[in-house]
Design a protein around this motif. Structure first.
Motif, short mmCIF file in Angstrom:
data_model
loop_
_atom_site.label_atom_id
_atom_site.label_comp_id
_atom_site.label_asym_id
_atom_site.label_seq_id
_atom_site.Cartn_x
_atom_site.Cartn_y
_atom_site.Cartn_z
N LYS A 102 -32.48 -47.08 27.21
CA LYS A 102 -31.85 -45.85 26.70
C LYS A 102 -32.40 -45.41 25.33
N LEU A 103 -33.19 -46.27 24.70
CA LEU A 103 -33.68 -45.97 23.35
C LEU A 103 -34.49 -44.68 23.31
N HIS A 104 -35.23 -44.42 24.37
CA HIS A 104 -36.16 -43.28 24.34
C HIS A 104 -35.48 -41.95 24.65
N THR A 105 -34.16 -41.98 24.80
CA THR A 105 -33.42 -40.75 25.06
C THR A 105 -33.63 -39.76 23.91
N GLY A 106 -34.04 -38.55 24.25
CA GLY A 106 -34.14 -37.50 23.24
C GLY A 106 -35.40 -37.55 22.39
N ARG A 107 -36.38 -38.32 22.82
CA ARG A 107 -37.65 -38.32 22.06
C ARG A 107 -38.81 -38.54 23.02
N SER A 108 -40.01 -38.29 22.52
CA SER A 108 -41.25 -38.48 23.25
C SER A 108 -42.17 -39.36 22.40
N ARG A 109 -43.17 -39.95 23.04
CA ARG A 109 -44.16 -40.65 22.23
C ARG A 109 -44.89 -39.69 21.29
N ASN A 110 -44.90 -38.40 21.64
CA ASN A 110 -45.58 -37.43 20.80
C ASN A 110 -44.92 -37.31 19.42
N ASP A 111 -43.59 -37.18 19.41
CA ASP A 111 -42.93 -37.11 18.10
C ASP A 111 -42.77 -38.50 17.49
N GLN A 112 -42.75 -39.51 18.34
CA GLN A 112 -42.61 -40.88 17.85
C GLN A 112 -43.85 -41.30 17.04
N VAL A 113 -45.02 -41.07 17.61
CA VAL A 113 -46.24 -41.45 16.87
C VAL A 113 -46.42 -40.59 15.64
N ALA A 114 -45.99 -39.34 15.72
CA ALA A 114 -46.13 -38.46 14.56
C ALA A 114 -45.29 -38.95 13.38
N VAL A 115 -44.07 -39.42 13.66
CA VAL A 115 -43.23 -39.90 12.58
C VAL A 115 -43.71 -41.26 12.08
N ASP A 116 -44.16 -42.12 13.00
CA ASP A 116 -44.67 -43.43 12.59
C ASP A 116 -45.85 -43.27 11.65
N LEU A 117 -46.80 -42.45 12.06
CA LEU A 117 -48.03 -42.32 11.27
C LEU A 117 -47.75 -41.64 9.93
N ARG A 118 -46.83 -40.69 9.93
CA ARG A 118 -46.50 -40.02 8.67
C ARG A 118 -45.86 -41.00 7.69
N MET A 119 -44.99 -41.88 8.18
CA MET A 119 -44.40 -42.88 7.29
C MET A 119 -45.45 -43.87 6.80
N TYR A 120 -46.39 -44.22 7.67
CA TYR A 120 -47.45 -45.15 7.28
C TYR A 120 -48.31 -44.55 6.17
N VAL A 121 -48.69 -43.29 6.34
CA VAL A 121 -49.51 -42.65 5.31
C VAL A 121 -48.71 -42.49 4.02
N ARG A 122 -47.44 -42.19 4.14
CA ARG A 122 -46.60 -42.05 2.95
C ARG A 122 -46.60 -43.35 2.14
N SER A 123 -46.49 -44.48 2.83
CA SER A 123 -46.55 -45.76 2.12
C SER A 123 -47.92 -45.97 1.48
N ALA A 124 -48.98 -45.58 2.21
CA ALA A 124 -50.33 -45.72 1.66
C ALA A 124 -50.51 -44.84 0.43
N VAL A 125 -49.91 -43.66 0.44
CA VAL A 125 -49.97 -42.77 -0.72
C VAL A 125 -49.38 -43.46 -1.95
N ALA A 126 -48.22 -44.07 -1.80
CA ALA A 126 -47.57 -44.74 -2.94
C ALA A 126 -48.42 -45.91 -3.44
N GLU A 127 -48.97 -46.70 -2.51
CA GLU A 127 -49.79 -47.85 -2.91
C GLU A 127 -51.07 -47.39 -3.61
N THR A 128 -51.73 -46.39 -3.03
CA THR A 128 -52.99 -45.92 -3.60
C THR A 128 -52.76 -45.26 -4.95
N ARG A 129 -51.67 -44.53 -5.06
CA ARG A 129 -51.36 -43.88 -6.34
C ARG A 129 -51.26 -44.92 -7.46
N GLN A 130 -50.60 -46.04 -7.19
CA GLN A 130 -50.45 -47.07 -8.21
C GLN A 130 -51.80 -47.67 -8.58
#
Length: 460
Positions: A102-130
């Motif tokens: 039931k976890l996948h109710t209301g979502r697709s891998r399309n929006d799932q990968v988009a949010v995963d990758l955006r969070m990953y890059v956001r973390s990389a931004v903070a690390e690289t900035r420092q």
């Protein structure tokens, strides 16, 4: 193994197709983000009543258990499950039973990968900035120790006018601070959440996208579902920032390489950041700087590759976009490693002040100041330029510097020249008289270093 999407198909995928199609070899890096996004999604489904609270809590505890298994090395991801999303869903279902489906109710891998990758890059931004801030601090401290260390400034790699080593380093400080601003702009422009966009057209379930966005530290949900799943500007923005910053690192590395050569002999690199030759015992090679210089092209190549991938894609998601990860992951690692190596290389180098000064005094870097001296005596600048050019030619014939010429020789070229000329064209005077804002005069450099120190304090 049956595919989680296999209901439509009457035969299994070809084995070569599975390997070609699968992304688990590289997108397993996203497991933390995928689980975090799934926890937020499950919690929201329980809040809005799509799932019961008990079902949502079971999913959440199961996802946490899956993450613990992954981090304890108990999980072997499979290409049959294609990607990190399907692998985790399979692991979850094995752990909690049918409620996992039931976890996948209301979502697709399309929006799932988009949010995963955006969070990953956001973390990389903070690390690289420092890491960029850390490099600026190293450059600041090195510059603060050399406010009055005079060296030649160059144009066309020809000695031009005297500056100070601190002033030269401050130019790179400005570059790397702009790199920090680019990462800050990434946060302003890209911290929006695509989850809830579904495959491309949203969903019929009553999702609370604001709740999920808040749980995942996004500023807001994306405004358009098609853009949400097909946008990779946030990848391009990071790759562009990385490419520009690597170009800055490459320019700095090129100068370190030149300065460390016997021809320049301005610096001596620490043994810990140099290597030797397998055949020439005398060699001390600036390999760290050379590797940084070389890797700049690699990062720029990832930017170009991603631009070419995206340029012809219709809306919305296309499988081409799976190419967004490998180059990005490599660019993140490469940029961060280069920053981590550049800082200690610079921090430990030894500056050869005497050689820098000698190069300033021996390359006619005071010629412009002699022209300015004549202007101060009433000579038109264009005439002064010609007079000094003739004096330089004469000094070259004599194997002398301008300051070595006799007063008689100088006055032969221009009777306006007086005894005070020697003080006026000393490299110390040349630097001290450059007192406009941003110039290499000692007070101006101190002011710039103080401002940089204040900026560094604000980054803490």
């Amino acid at each position: 193994m049956s595919k989680l999407w296999g209901g439509r198909f009457s035969k299994d995928s070809d084995h070569l197709m599975e390997d070609f199609h699968s992304s688990i070899k590289f997108d397993q890096k996203l497991y933390r983000e995928d689980i975090r996004g799934s926890i937020a999604h499950a919690d929201m489904l329980g809040t809005v009543g799509v799932l019961s609270r008990a079902e949502a809590d079971t999913l959440i505890e199961g996802l946490k258990a899956v993450q613990a298994d992954i981090e304890e090395g108990k999980v072997a991801f499979t290409t049959e499950d294609e990607d990190i999303h399907m692998n985790i869903e399979r692991l979850l279902t094995a752990k909690v039973g049918d409620v996992g489906k039931k976890l996948h109710t209301g979502r697709s891998r399309n929006d799932q990968v988009a949010v995963d990758l955006r969070m990953y890059v956001r973390s990389a931004v903070a690390e690289t900035r420092q890491l960029l801030v850390d490099l600026v601090e190293v450059l600041h401290d090195l510059g603060a120790a050399h406010v009055e260390t005079i060296m030649p400034g160059y144009t066309h790699l020809q000695r031009a006018q005297p500056v100070t080593f601190a002033h030269h380093l401050l130019a790179y400080i400005q570059m790397f601070r702009r790199d920090v601003v680019r990462l800050d702009d990434w946060q302003k422009n890209n911290n929006i959440m695509p989850l809830g966009s579904g495959a491309l057209a949203g969903t019929t379930y009553p999702l609370d996208r604001n709740q999920t966005a808040q749980a995942l530290d996004f500023d807001a949900p994306c405004a358009n579902s098609m853009d949400g799943v097909s946008d990779r500007d946030f990848v391009l923005d990071y790759l562009y920032a990385a490419s520009v910053s690597m170009m800055h690192l490459s320019r700095l590395s090129e100068e370190v390489i030149l300065w460390a050569s016997q021809e320049f002999a301005f610096i001596d690199l620490d043994d810990a950041y140099s290597t030797g030759s397998s055949i020439m015992p005398q060699k001390k090679n600036p390999d760290v700087a050379e590797l940084i210089r070389g890797k700049a092209g690699r990062v720029s190549g990832h930017l170009m590759a991603m631009l070419m991938t995206m340029k012809g894609l219709p809306l919305a998601y296309n499988k081409d976009m799976q190419e967004d990860k490998e180059g990005l992951f490599d660019a993140i690692e490469t940029w961060q490693k280069c920053l981590m190596m550049a800082a200690p290389m610079l921090k430990t180098l030894k500056v050869k002040k005497e050689n820098m000064r000698a190069a300033s005094e021996g390359g006619f870097t005071n010629a412009t100041d002699l022209a300015d001296y004549l202007v101060g005596k009433g000579v038109a600048f264009r005439d002064a330029h010609r007079i000094v050019g003739e004096l330089v030619a004469h000094a070259l014939d004599q194997g002398q510097a301008l300051g070595d010429l006799s007063l008689a020789d100088l006055q032969k070229a221009s009777p306006q020249i007086e005894e005070d000329i020697y003080e006026a064209i000393s490299v110390d005077t040349c630097v001290k008289r450059r007192h406009t804002k941003g110039a290499p005069g000692f007070p101006q450099v101190e002011e710039a270093l103080d401002e940089c120190k204040s900026w560094l304090t604000q980054q803490q």
